[in-house]
Design a protein around this motif. Sequence first.
Motif, mmCIF file in Angstrom:
data_model
loop_
_atom_site.group_PDB
_atom_site.id
_atom_site.type_symbol
_atom_site.label_atom_id
_atom_site.label_comp_id
_atom_site.label_asym_id
_atom_site.label_seq_id
_atom_site.Cartn_x
_atom_site.Cartn_y
_atom_site.Cartn_z
ATOM 1 N N ASN A 1 58.506 33.179 47.762
ATOM 2 C CA ASN A 1 57.089 33.287 48.105
ATOM 3 C C ASN A 1 56.229 32.076 47.792
ATOM 4 O O ASN A 1 55.019 32.189 47.780
ATOM 5 N N GLY B 1 48.838 39.523 49.300
ATOM 6 C CA GLY B 1 47.847 38.643 48.676
ATOM 7 C C GLY B 1 48.330 37.208 48.745
ATOM 8 O O GLY B 1 49.423 36.877 48.281
ATOM 9 N N ASP C 1 39.664 37.308 38.328
ATOM 10 C CA ASP C 1 40.859 37.880 37.692
ATOM 11 C C ASP C 1 42.004 37.936 38.711
ATOM 12 O O ASP C 1 42.616 38.984 38.923
HETATM 13 C C1 BTN Z 1 52.206 33.927 42.791
HETATM 14 O O1 BTN Z 1 52.286 34.207 41.596
HETATM 15 O O2 BTN Z 1 52.774 32.940 43.247
HETATM 16 C C2 BTN Z 1 51.419 34.822 43.723
HETATM 17 C C3 BTN Z 1 49.964 34.437 43.743
HETATM 18 C C4 BTN Z 1 49.133 35.308 44.650
HETATM 19 C C5 BTN Z 1 47.661 34.949 44.597
HETATM 20 C C6 BTN Z 1 46.854 35.703 45.619
HETATM 21 S S1 BTN Z 1 45.202 35.100 45.783
HETATM 22 C C7 BTN Z 1 44.779 36.473 46.774
HETATM 23 C C8 BTN Z 1 45.460 37.669 46.178
HETATM 24 N N1 BTN Z 1 44.623 38.257 45.146
HETATM 25 C C9 BTN Z 1 45.139 38.117 43.929
HETATM 26 O O3 BTN Z 1 44.609 38.515 42.873
HETATM 27 N N2 BTN Z 1 46.326 37.506 44.009
HETATM 28 C C10 BTN Z 1 46.691 37.185 45.377
#
Ligand code: BTN
Length: 262
Positions: free
Chosen positions: A114, A144, A56
Amino acid sequence: MTAHRRISFDNIQNNLSTTMLGRDLYVLDEVTSTFDACEKIGVCHGTVVCAKRQTDGTGRLGRSWESNEGGIYFSLILEPSRYGFDIQLYTLICALGVQRAISEHTACMIKWPNDIVSPDGRKLCGILTKIKLFDSKAGFINVGIGINANNKSFSDDLKYAGSLCDFLGREVDENRLLCSVLSEIEKVLCLSPDSLVKEFAEVCVTVGSRVKIVPAEGEKYAGNAKGISKDGSLMVEKDDGSLVCVNSGEVSVRGIYGENYV
Ligand code: BTN
């Protein structure tokens, strides 16, 4: 996939050259999200919680983050009171660290604020930062980071996702890449805020581009991205000549995902 290139606790420890980041390390096979996993672990400055799969995974703007084997999914805990950075700059710090590390393999750019994108505009990495407040001050930041390292495929609806492996035509060593990301983030944390923003702007594909801004609330609009301000927001010149600072919402950059707007 060759086993020694897969995320492993021992391989990360053997390759780690940082002083603080990743010294408190957790490598888990499967989690809902590394954010959830951090809630169950006693984290401290520099803790890294890495998972081989997330069931998730969460992304920005309420989206999910596809987290199959082959990607690198981790949370990095930072204690902002140790540094003199504006809180919004932590996403930029980590984006620059990842950009520097991926640049050891191929040219890549940051899409403000990001995303790391390949030269053909594929999204190789996304970053989502969560702030943990203590007594209404930012106690810890949970950064994250999801890197599409050796992912073999993505869902059909992820039109712009790409993996480093697909781009390079060879697998990358996930452990070395993670260690290099941590080492670069540790170095970027030593920069002054001005040097950080300057280097970030130099490798940011958004700066100098025609952009479309979709605010969380209100009308979308187009403009020209002029630069990054001291607090990390994107400076955009609207078509009526006024300058606005954008610090959230979605920004698309003309060209990289085939967009074409006036
Ligand atoms: C984005 O939408 O670009 C951000 C994505 C971030 C993904 C990372 S994977 C490790 C951490 N845990 C998660 O559930 N999401 C972030």
